[in-house]
Design a protein around this motif. Structure first.
Motif, mmCIF file in Angstrom:
data_model
loop_
_atom_site.group_PDB
_atom_site.id
_atom_site.type_symbol
_atom_site.label_atom_id
_atom_site.label_comp_id
_atom_site.label_asym_id
_atom_site.label_seq_id
_atom_site.Cartn_x
_atom_site.Cartn_y
_atom_site.Cartn_z
ATOM 1 N N GLN A 63 0.834 -1.193 0.000
ATOM 2 C CA GLN A 63 0.000 0.000 0.000
ATOM 3 C C GLN A 63 0.874 1.251 0.000
ATOM 4 O O GLN A 63 0.604 2.216 -0.717
ATOM 5 N N PHE A 77 0.254 -0.308 6.646
ATOM 6 C CA PHE A 77 -1.018 -0.492 5.953
ATOM 7 C C PHE A 77 -2.083 0.287 6.720
ATOM 8 O O PHE A 77 -2.168 0.204 7.949
ATOM 9 N N ALA A 114 -6.286 1.461 6.618
ATOM 10 C CA ALA A 114 -7.607 1.303 6.023
ATOM 11 C C ALA A 114 -8.585 2.350 6.533
ATOM 12 O O ALA A 114 -9.797 2.218 6.357
ATOM 13 N N GLU A 134 -12.422 0.288 6.801
ATOM 14 C CA GLU A 134 -12.320 -1.168 6.754
ATOM 15 C C GLU A 134 -11.456 -1.709 7.887
ATOM 16 O O GLU A 134 -10.695 -0.977 8.522
ATOM 17 N N VAL A 160 -8.237 -3.344 8.771
ATOM 18 C CA VAL A 160 -6.965 -3.363 8.058
ATOM 19 C C VAL A 160 -6.427 -4.778 7.897
ATOM 20 O O VAL A 160 -5.586 -5.041 7.022
ATOM 21 N N LYS A 182 -7.849 -7.216 6.621
ATOM 22 C CA LYS A 182 -8.208 -7.703 5.290
ATOM 23 C C LYS A 182 -7.166 -7.284 4.257
ATOM 24 O O LYS A 182 -6.892 -8.021 3.312
ATOM 25 N N ARG A 183 -6.590 -6.091 4.437
ATOM 26 C CA ARG A 183 -5.624 -5.585 3.465
ATOM 27 C C ARG A 183 -4.273 -6.294 3.542
ATOM 28 O O ARG A 183 -3.541 -6.344 2.571
ATOM 29 N N ARG A 221 -5.219 0.490 11.338
ATOM 30 C CA ARG A 221 -3.866 0.770 10.844
ATOM 31 C C ARG A 221 -2.892 -0.188 11.515
ATOM 32 O O ARG A 221 -3.041 -0.513 12.698
#
Length: 212
Positions: A23, A66, A68, A73, A75, A77-78, A129
């Motif tokens: 990201q 990362f 989100a 969202e 994070v 998942k990311r 985060r």
């Protein structure tokens, strides 16, 4: 070129060719090399001497972020695609080798550790985060391994000491260029549970198949 994003590319196994983009680019990275020494006692003398036993190839450690919070969202998942790089591959029965690429910098390795530090949470406790510290052990392509085998007479068995953070799977990848060859090491050492090995364990590494 300044906005070029770093990414991981899976080199082998079930997900070969899969790309995992970051990201954000790393805030920093370190490449660490070290020399290894063994202790040897001398008859009639107190103390020990340290005998050089070889060099340890460089590890790569990345600091990654990362976030989100832009869309609320979770994070986790990311970061799931990146976490899978450290999971056991069903074809290799070990974590897959991958390549980290960022501009002119490239590093082939196997993920040995992922540390997660969640730094921001929504009102319900869901993390938004996270800071990741990702460590990769070096992985060499087949042609480099073959050249090393030819130069260093690896048709004989060798002994290695399991270092902190190392595993029989990573050792198989370094020595045989095949994480799945951990079975060969396990059989040679009478190991029933490869996950139970402790740092400092001495392991006998038999010759690779090409030299038998």
């Amino acid at each position: 070129m300044s906005d070029m994003k770093g990414k991981f590319i899976v080199l082998d196994g079930e997900r070969k060719g899969t790309e995992v983009p970051l990201q954000f680019n790393p805030s920093n990275y370190t490449v660490e090399e070290s020399n290894e020494f063994g202790e040897k006692k001398l008859m009639g003398l107190k103390g020990v001497i340290h005998q050089f036993t070889g060099s340890k190839h460089a590890d790569l450690t990345l600091e990654l972020l990362f976030d989100a919070t832009d869309d609320g969202e979770d994070v986790r998942k990311r970061i799931e695609p990146l976490l899978r790089l450290g999971a056991i591959d069903r074809e290799l029965h070990a974590p897959p080798p991958c390549r980290f690429v960022w501009g002119p910098f490239g590093f082939d390795g196997i993920v040995s550790q992922i540390k997660r530090e969640f730094t921001y949470f929504y009102h319900d406790g869901t993390p938004g985060r996270v800071k990741l510290t990702v460590t990769l052990k070096p992985y060499r392509p087949p042609e480099e391994v073959k050249a090393a085998l030819d130069l260093h007479s690896s048709d004989i068995s060798k002994e290695r000491v399991l270092a902190e953070g190392d595993s029989i799977f990573l050792m198989a990848a370094r020595e045989y260029n095949a994480p799945g060859e951990w079975r060969r090491i396990a059989e040679a050492n009478g190991i029933d549970d490869p996950l139970a090995l402790l740092p400092g364990t001495r392991l006998l590494l038999p010759p690779g198949e090409e030299n038998e």
